[in-house]
Design a protein around this motif. Sequence first.
Motif, PDB file in Angstrom:
ATOM      1  N   LYS C  59      -5.699  45.467  -5.932  1.00  0.00           N
ATOM      2  CA  LYS C  59      -6.943  45.913  -6.210  1.00  0.00           C
ATOM      3  C   LYS C  59      -7.157  45.824  -7.919  1.00  0.00           C
ATOM      4  CE  LYS C  59     -10.567  48.953  -5.933  1.00  0.00           C
ATOM      5  NZ  LYS C  59     -11.816  48.145  -6.822  1.00  0.00           N
ATOM      6  N   GLN C  60      -8.189  45.171  -8.317  1.00  0.00           N
ATOM      7  CA  GLN C  60      -8.390  44.929  -9.706  1.00  0.00           C
ATOM      8  C   GLN C  60      -9.434  45.821 -10.040  1.00  0.00           C
ATOM      9  OE1 GLN C  60      -6.556  42.760 -11.495  1.00  0.00           O
ATOM     10  NE2 GLN C  60      -5.284  42.428  -9.379  1.00  0.00           N
ATOM     11  N   LEU C  61      -9.421  46.463 -11.136  1.00  0.00           N
ATOM     12  CA  LEU C  61     -10.356  47.606 -11.575  1.00  0.00           C
ATOM     13  C   LEU C  61     -11.972  46.635 -11.530  1.00  0.00           C
ATOM     14  CD1 LEU C  61     -11.227  50.411 -12.654  1.00  0.00           C
ATOM     15  CD2 LEU C  61     -10.655  49.408 -14.875  1.00  0.00           C
ATOM     16  N   LEU C  62     -11.925  45.529 -12.027  1.00  0.00           N
ATOM     17  CA  LEU C  62     -13.313  45.132 -12.181  1.00  0.00           C
ATOM     18  C   LEU C  62     -13.781  44.454 -10.841  1.00  0.00           C
ATOM     19  CD1 LEU C  62     -13.202  43.648 -15.537  1.00  0.00           C
ATOM     20  CD2 LEU C  62     -14.121  45.363 -15.152  1.00  0.00           C
ATOM     21  N   ASN C  63     -12.922  44.138  -9.813  1.00  0.00           N
ATOM     22  CA  ASN C  63     -13.438  43.691  -8.524  1.00  0.00           C
ATOM     23  C   ASN C  63     -13.623  44.688  -7.666  1.00  0.00           C
ATOM     24  OD1 ASN C  63     -13.893  40.941  -9.756  1.00  0.00           O
ATOM     25  ND2 ASN C  63     -11.629  40.635  -9.406  1.00  0.00           N
ATOM     26  N   PRO C  64     -14.422  44.654  -6.927  1.00  0.00           N
ATOM     27  CA  PRO C  64     -14.947  45.761  -5.879  1.00  0.00           C
ATOM     28  C   PRO C  64     -14.043  45.590  -4.690  1.00  0.00           C
ATOM     29  CG  PRO C  64     -16.735  44.104  -5.595  1.00  0.00           C
ATOM     30  CD  PRO C  64     -15.843  43.725  -6.951  1.00  0.00           C
ATOM     31  N   GLY C  65     -13.650  44.522  -4.292  1.00  0.00           N
ATOM     32  CA  GLY C  65     -12.735  44.130  -3.035  1.00  0.00           C
ATOM     33  C   GLY C  65     -11.231  44.606  -3.281  1.00  0.00           C
ATOM     34  N   GLU C  66     -10.470  44.780  -2.009  1.00  0.00           N
ATOM     35  CA  GLU C  66      -8.931  45.203  -2.142  1.00  0.00           C
ATOM     36  C   GLU C  66      -8.406  44.357  -0.849  1.00  0.00           C
ATOM     37  OE1 GLU C  66      -9.125  49.471  -2.208  1.00  0.00           O
ATOM     38  OE2 GLU C  66      -8.954  49.446  -0.118  1.00  0.00           O
ATOM     39  N   THR C  67      -7.228  43.863  -1.155  1.00  0.00           N
ATOM     40  CA  THR C  67      -6.719  43.480  -0.145  1.00  0.00           C
ATOM     41  C   THR C  67      -5.147  44.242   0.047  1.00  0.00           C
ATOM     42  OG1 THR C  67      -6.354  41.376  -1.651  1.00  0.00           O
ATOM     43  CG2 THR C  67      -7.149  40.899   0.550  1.00  0.00           C
ATOM     44  N   PHE C 272      -5.119  49.645 -17.513  1.00  0.00           N
ATOM     45  CA  PHE C 272      -6.259  49.458 -18.211  1.00  0.00           C
ATOM     46  C   PHE C 272      -6.341  48.247 -19.216  1.00  0.00           C
ATOM     47  CE2 PHE C 272      -5.942  53.985 -16.818  1.00  0.00           C
ATOM     48  CZ  PHE C 272      -7.154  53.962 -16.493  1.00  0.00           C
ATOM     49  N   GLN C 273      -5.289  47.546 -19.741  1.00  0.00           N
ATOM     50  CA  GLN C 273      -5.535  46.520 -20.390  1.00  0.00           C
ATOM     51  C   GLN C 273      -5.576  45.554 -19.510  1.00  0.00           C
ATOM     52  OE1 GLN C 273      -5.387  46.863 -23.664  1.00  0.00           O
ATOM     53  NE2 GLN C 273      -5.568  44.872 -24.259  1.00  0.00           N
ATOM     54  N   PHE C 274      -4.815  45.058 -18.433  1.00  0.00           N
ATOM     55  CA  PHE C 274      -5.058  44.117 -17.455  1.00  0.00           C
ATOM     56  C   PHE C 274      -5.763  44.325 -16.305  1.00  0.00           C
ATOM     57  CE2 PHE C 274      -0.846  43.292 -19.623  1.00  0.00           C
ATOM     58  CZ  PHE C 274      -1.367  42.592 -20.745  1.00  0.00           C
ATOM     59  N   MET C 275      -6.442  45.447 -16.114  1.00  0.00           N
ATOM     60  CA  MET C 275      -7.317  46.038 -15.117  1.00  0.00           C
ATOM     61  C   MET C 275      -6.428  46.024 -13.705  1.00  0.00           C
ATOM     62  SD  MET C 275      -9.750  46.459 -16.974  1.00  0.00           S
ATOM     63  CE  MET C 275     -10.150  46.077 -18.727  1.00  0.00           C
ATOM     64  N   ASP C 276      -5.179  46.117 -13.733  1.00  0.00           N
ATOM     65  CA  ASP C 276      -4.558  45.715 -12.323  1.00  0.00           C
ATOM     66  C   ASP C 276      -4.400  47.096 -11.662  1.00  0.00           C
ATOM     67  OD1 ASP C 276      -2.991  45.110 -10.092  1.00  0.00           O
ATOM     68  OD2 ASP C 276      -2.188  43.584 -11.006  1.00  0.00           O
ATOM     69  N   LEU C 279      -1.378  47.532  -9.196  1.00  0.00           N
ATOM     70  CA  LEU C 279       0.147  47.638  -9.816  1.00  0.00           C
ATOM     71  C   LEU C 279       0.297  49.043 -10.725  1.00  0.00           C
ATOM     72  CD1 LEU C 279       2.391  45.704 -10.275  1.00  0.00           C
ATOM     73  CD2 LEU C 279       1.556  45.150 -12.450  1.00  0.00           C
ATOM     74  N   GLY C 280      -0.882  49.468 -11.206  1.00  0.00           N
ATOM     75  CA  GLY C 280      -0.652  50.720 -12.083  1.00  0.00           C
ATOM     76  C   GLY C 280      -0.255  51.719 -10.918  1.00  0.00           C
ATOM     77  N   ALA C 281      -1.316  51.860  -9.663  1.00  0.00           N
ATOM     78  CA  ALA C 281      -0.835  52.641  -8.828  1.00  0.00           C
ATOM     79  C   ALA C 281       0.642  52.710  -8.388  1.00  0.00           C
ATOM     80  CB  ALA C 281      -1.667  52.702  -7.811  1.00  0.00           C
ATOM     81  N   THR C 282       1.052  51.652  -8.209  1.00  0.00           N
ATOM     82  CA  THR C 282       2.456  51.388  -7.965  1.00  0.00           C
ATOM     83  C   THR C 282       3.485  52.173  -8.812  1.00  0.00           C
ATOM     84  OG1 THR C 282       1.855  49.158  -7.010  1.00  0.00           O
ATOM     85  CG2 THR C 282       4.102  49.818  -7.005  1.00  0.00           C
TER      86      THR C 282
END
Lengths: 451, 277, 311
Positions: C59-67, C272-276, C279-282
Motif C-alpha cells: 500500500k502506497q500512501l499516494l495510491n488508493p489501491g492495495e494488493t 513518509f519519505q518514500f510513502m510506502d 512497509l512502514g506498517a510492517t
Amino acid sequence: MQKMKVLALVFVMAVMTILAGCGGKSSGSGTSQNNQGGDSTAATSAEPTELTVINQDRWAPYVEKAVKIWNDEHPDKQVKLNQLVLGYPQLRQKITTAAAAGQAPDFSLIDSVWVAEFADAGYLKPLDSIDPEWVENDFKKDFYPVFVNGDSYEGKPYAIRSQTDMALIWFRKDWFSQEGIQPPKTFEELMSASKHFSQKDVQAKYGNSQGIAFPGGLKAGETTTSLLMPFFWSSGADVFKDGKVVLNSPESKAAVQFLADLVNEKASTKEVIAYEWDRATKLLATGKVALSVGGSYEYAMIKNTTGWSDAEMKEKLGFVPIPAGGSGKVATSAGGMDYVIYEKAKQPELAMEILKIVTGPELMKEFVVDTAQNSPRISVTEGLDKEKDWFLAETGNFLYDANVRPVIPEYAKVSEQIQKMIESTVSGKTPVDQAVTEAAKAISDVTGLPQ
Amino acid sequence: MTNRKKSLGIYILMSAAAIAIAFPVLWMFIMSVKPADELYLFPPTIWPDKWEFGNYTKALFEAGIDNGLINSLILAVGTLALSVTLSFPAAYALAKYEFKGKTILLLAILATQLIPGMAAIVPLFDILQRMHLVNTYTGLILIYTARTLPLNIWILKGFFQSIPNELIESSMVDGSSKIASLYRVALPLALPGIGAAAMFTFMQTWIDFILPLTMLFNEDKFPFSVMLYKFVGDPIMGTNYGVLFAAAALGTIPTLLIFALLQRFFVQGLTAGGVKG
Amino acid sequence: MGQSLITAIRDNTGSTRSRFSKKWAKSIPFLLMLPALAVMGLFALFPVINAFRLSLYDKQLLNPGETFVGLDHYSQLFSNGEFINALKVSVIYVAGSVALQFLVGLALAALLSAQGVKGKRFFRTAFILPYTLSELVVSLIWLQMLDTEFGIINYFATLLGADPQNWLFDFALPAVIVANVWWGSTFSLLMLESAMQGIPKELYEAAEVDGCTSWGKFVHITLPSIRYVSLLNMIMITLYTINSFGIIFVLTAGGPLGSTDVIGMFMWRSAFQFMDLGLGATISTIIFVVNILITFVYIRLFGLNTLKEGA
C-alpha cells in the motif's frame, strides 16, 4: 482547607470538560465572523468563496496580496483565504497525508522535485485543463525552457515555479584576488584553488580552517543531490537517459572521484557527510572556508550572517556555476518551489486565477527582489535593476545552462541512493567504482527501469 | 564519617548535578536573546554582548506563538479533563474489585502503549475522518486521552488500593448523601494521584506535534508545538535560532510553572501508586 | 447509576443491604471501565490491528489501491542490510539510553531522598528543567551546543586544554545517547524519588540499629522497596526510547554512514519519505512484537511477583 481543594478541583474539571466539548466548533464560529462583514452591504450572492492553501512562511504574504488584488477587482466574486503556513520539513508530510485522505487543498506550494510523484499519483490537475490559453501564451513563452519541461510530466504542465535557485560555487573574492587566483572554471582549477586555501600558512593569513566545504551526505538530504548533481552533468554524466538508468558510466565515476578527491587531497574534510543542508555556506559566511558548494538562495543568508553591505558583498563574495569537468561545459541545477493545483480542488478555476496573479510578473518581481531569489520568468530577470539587483541579474544568465533533477515519480528514492553513493565514497568507506555500480543497480530496482 | 561531612558531600554532588543538568536550559535562554550574528561567534559569548529582545516580540506577535500557546492549553487541559475523568472509575474498578482476567486486562492496557506513535497516524486519520472529527480539537483530545489513559489508570489504581476499604465503607454508613460521601472520601485522598497523572498527561499533550500537524487544517488552531517548526529549516534563511529559542522559551514557561508548583503533589502521587508498604 | 454504583460498592465492601442481583453487581467493574476501554480500543488498539493488516499489503500512501503480498515485507526486511543495521544500532541506543537514564535518575533520586537535606525543592526544580522541553527544543539546543565550530561544548573542551571535536561525526551515537539521557533522566528521577519517599522510615531506623552503612541501607532497603516502580519505569523508558527518534532526526538524521540509524528513523523514512505505508506498517508491527517481548523479559528479570505486588 481540604474542602476548598475538592471544590477547586471539581470546578477545574467542569471548565475543562466544557472546553473539551467545544473545541471542535471553533472553525465554524471563525467562518461566520468573517461572513458578517459581507452581509451588511447586501446580496447573499456576494458570499465569499473559500480557497484553501498550504504554503510556506515567505511565500504566504504574496498569496494574501494576490487575493486582495483579486477581491478589489472582483467585488462580485470575493475570495476568502484559508492559508495554512508550514515550515519546509513539515510540508511534505502534511500534504501527502492530506491528499491521501482526500483532504487536498485547492492549491499548495511544493518542492519542484515532488511534481512528478504527485502528478503520477493523480493528485494534481493539469494546468492546461483549467486555462489552456494561459499555458500557451504565458507559461510556455515567459518561463525559462528548463521550467516548462521540468514542471511538466508526461507532456502535461502541472506546476508553476514561484522562484528558482541554482547550484553555485561561492568563494571569497577578496581572498582570491589577494592570492592572485582566478575564479575556477574547471575541475582542475577548483581543486587547486581549494588546495591552496587548505595550506597551513595560507590559513594562518585568513583564519579559515578548510579549503572547500560542500554538503556530502544524507544529513543534508535533498540539498546534497541538488547541489552535487551538476558535477555529474559537467562531467558528461547523468542518472537517466531515454528511459534507461545510465548512472554506471566512467563519466559518473569521474564526478564522484572528483568529490572524493577533494577530501582525499585534504582540500576538504570527511566531516562533510554529516553537514546539515546549510552548513557549507554558513562556514563560508563565517570565514571558515574559502569556497563552498551552495545554492543561490543563500545570498540573503550570507549577507545576514556576515553583516556585509551591498558594496561589500560585491567586493568580497564571488560566485561561479559548477566548473567544467569532462564535458568541458559548466553546469548548474535549477531548483525552486512550485505552486500546484489539486485534482480534488473545490475551486480549481479560482485557484488558477489567484495563482496567475501570485506568479505574474509584478508580484513575482516583488517576491524575488525581496527574498534575493532568482526569477523563473525571463521577463522578470530582464527587467531587474542591473545596479541594485546585480546578483540576480548576473546569475539569471546561468539559467540557460541549467538542468533540472530527474522528473520521475520515484525521485525521492533515487535521490536517497545518490546521497548514499556520495556519502559512502567521500567518507572513504566504499571505493568509487563499487559505490557507483551499486547505486545504479539500486536506482534501476526502485524505478523498474533497465540499465 | 560525620553527618556534617556527609551532607556537605551530598550538597556538592547535588549542586554539580544541578549545574550540569540546568545548563543547557539556561543556555537556551541565553541564545534566545542573542542577535543572529552573535550565535556564530567562537568562543561563544557566555553573556550576550547585545540583548536582542526583538526575538521575543517576533516570536510572540509576528509568528503567532501567543495564539499557539492558547491552543496548546485548550488541548492539554481538555485531554487532562477527559483522561482523568475516565481513568478515575476504571482505576477504582481495577483496585477494588476482583474479577477474572484482571491481570491480563492490566497488561493489555499497558500494551496499547507498545505501538509506535508514528505508525498509528494514517489509521487514526481515517478514524477521525469517519467520525467527522478531522480538524477538531475533540478528535485530538480523544486520541491523546487514549494514549494517556494507561498510565493514569495505573497510577490511580495504586492510589485506590492504598485507601482502606473500611474508610470508604464507614463514610457510607454515615447515611448522608451517598455518592457525595464517596467523592468526599475518595477524591481528596486520590488528589495527589490525580495531580501526578495530570502532570504526565499535560506534558505528553503539550509537547506532541505530529498529531496536530496531521489532523488540523487551520493555522489558527495549531498548537505551540507545531508553530515552533515554522522557524526550523527556512529554505532561504536557514533556521533562525534566536527567534526559535525565544519561542521555545516562551513555551517552556507554562510547563515550568506547572512543575515547580505541583512537584510535591507529583511526588506524593506516585508514592502510593508505586509502593505498597 | 449513582445509586446502584454505591450499592454495588457497598456489596463489595461487605454491606448486606443489597437489593440487586449478584449478576448486576458483577458487571459493575466492567461498567466503570467501559468508557476508558472504549476510547483505548478505538484510538489505541485499533491502530495496532490496522498496522498488522496493512503489513500484509502493498500500500502506497499516494495510491488508493492495495494488493495482498502476504509476508513479503517481512522477508524483504530481514534480508535488507540497512534494516539489520537499524536493529543493531537500536539495540545499542536503547540499551545505552535506558541504562544511563535509569542510573542517573536513581542517583539523583537517592540524593534528593537523603535525610536532612535542605532546599530539595530548589534542586528538584533544577533537575526537572529538561523535562519541561519538547523533543524538538531539546534536539536543537544540543545541536547548537555540539556544533564543531561555534558550540559551547567545544569551548569548554578548549578551556580544559582538549582539542575541539566534531561530536556528531566522530561520536555520533554517544552524543545522541547523552542528549536523550539528559532529557529522559528526569522522568526516572520523579518516579523513583516518589517511590523512595513511600518507604516507611521504620525500616531505615531498624537498619541503623543493626549498624548498616548508608550504602548498605540503599542496597538492602531502598532498592528492594522500589522494585515495582523500577520495573514500571524501565518498561516505560525502554518503550519510549524504541518508539521515538526525534532527537536523532534533528541531530544526525541517522548518519554518518548509518551509525545512528535507529529503527524509528528507518520507519519514518519508509512511511513518509518514500510513502510506502505497507512497509512502514510492517516495521511498526515488528517493533510492537519486540516491545511485547521486552516487557516480558523485564517482568521475568524482576520476577513475576513484582508485578503482583503492584496489581
